[in-house]
Design an enzyme around this catalytic site. Structure first.
Site, short mmCIF file in Angstrom:
data_model
loop_
_atom_site.label_atom_id
_atom_site.label_comp_id
_atom_site.label_asym_id
_atom_site.label_seq_id
_atom_site.Cartn_x
_atom_site.Cartn_y
_atom_site.Cartn_z
CB ILE A 100 -0.92 0.04 1.24
CG1 ILE A 100 -1.79 -1.21 1.30
CG2 ILE A 100 -1.81 1.28 1.21
CD1 ILE A 100 -2.57 -1.35 2.60
CB CYS A 101 1.81 3.71 -2.37
SG CYS A 101 2.65 5.30 -2.53
CB VAL A 102 -1.51 5.66 1.98
CG1 VAL A 102 -1.10 4.85 3.18
CG2 VAL A 102 -2.42 6.81 2.37
#
Length: 264
Positions: A93-95
């Site tokens: 996940i890229c956040v």
């Protein structure tokens, strides 16, 4: 395999408090699970938000906590395959919350809520899945079609939810139906009793020896709507009572007939 021994006692205490709070008051659309022997891996099932291509799907993810948590952010992975610009094909996940915007004061509730919001509003500018990011920018309908396809194939189906009071309402309705059925049976019984003893209205009556009136006619079976046993029984009783009536002959007519016979 990491265990609770890899985390400082104060962190374990804080995590235990957070996890209890998440269990008692879970965020909307999120259910958290954990291994009591290993707080370093947090699992969560996230419901696809309504109005998105992920609706009607449940996606499982995990947060991996490092030994220096909360000073460093956890790493997030989707275990369920999903077509999303900010989620790589391996589930990473890229956040920003899990990277440059991380703050040690942020709790697990905030992290999980941000991840679910990512399903509502993706950020194609920082895409890990380039195909999904490009498709989202150029042709949203095609992107949504792909996302719905992945959701239908890979995501879990959400459990049905019951509206408040729905079960009690169903039970009440069932009880009402049963009560109506009981009343119907009672009503039918009353009708049967009334039909078996027809009233003497609109019928000619004959006075018997005891001065009581007896109906000389009985309603046909088609009118009573019951079996013929009650009617036959009533008819037999009437015949019996009628048989007890003695009709006295007319003496004047008998005397006249005797005189006429003598003349012959």
């Amino acid at each position: 395999m990491a265990t609770n021994e890899n985390l400082p006692p104060n962190v374990i205490k804080q995590l235990a408090k957070e996890l209890k709070n998440l269990d008692e008051s879970p965020p909307e659309g999120i259910k958290v699970g954990v291994n009591d022997d290993d707080f370093s891996t947090i699992f969560a099932d996230i419901e696809g938000p309504a109005g998105t291509p992920y609706e009607n799907g449940v996606f499982r993810m995990k947060l991996l906590l490092s030994h220096d948590f909360p000073h460093s952010p956890p790493k997030g992975y989707f275990l369920t395959k999903i077509f999303h610009p900010n989620i790589a094909t391996n589930g990473e996940i890229c956040v920003n919350t899990l990277k440059k915007d991380w703050n040690p004061s942020l709790g697990l509730r905030h992290v999980l809520t941000v991840v679910r919001c990512l399903l509502i509003e993706p950020f194609p500018e920082s895409a890990l899945n380039e195909q999904a990011g490009k498709m989202l920018l150029e042709n949203y309908e095609e992107y949504a079609r792909h996302a719905r396809l992945y959701t239908g194939i890979h995501a879990f189906k959400p459990k049905p939810k019951f509206k408040s009071g729905a079960i009690s309402e169903s039970t009440t309705a069932l009880n009402v139906d049963q009560s109506n059925a009981s009343l119907l049976k009672i009503d039918q019984k009353n009708q049967l009793t009334a039909a078996a003893v027809p009233l003497p209205s609109n019928t000619a009556a004959l006075k018997g020896v005891n001065g009581q009136e007896h109906p000389t006619s009985v309603a046909p079976l088609a009118e009573t709507g019951v079996s013929g046993s009650a009617v036959v029984s009533g008819t037999a009783t009437q015949k019996k009572e009628l048989g007890s009536v003695k009709v006295q002959p007319d003496k004047k007519k008998m005397d006249a007939r005797k005189k006429s016979l003598k003349r012959l």
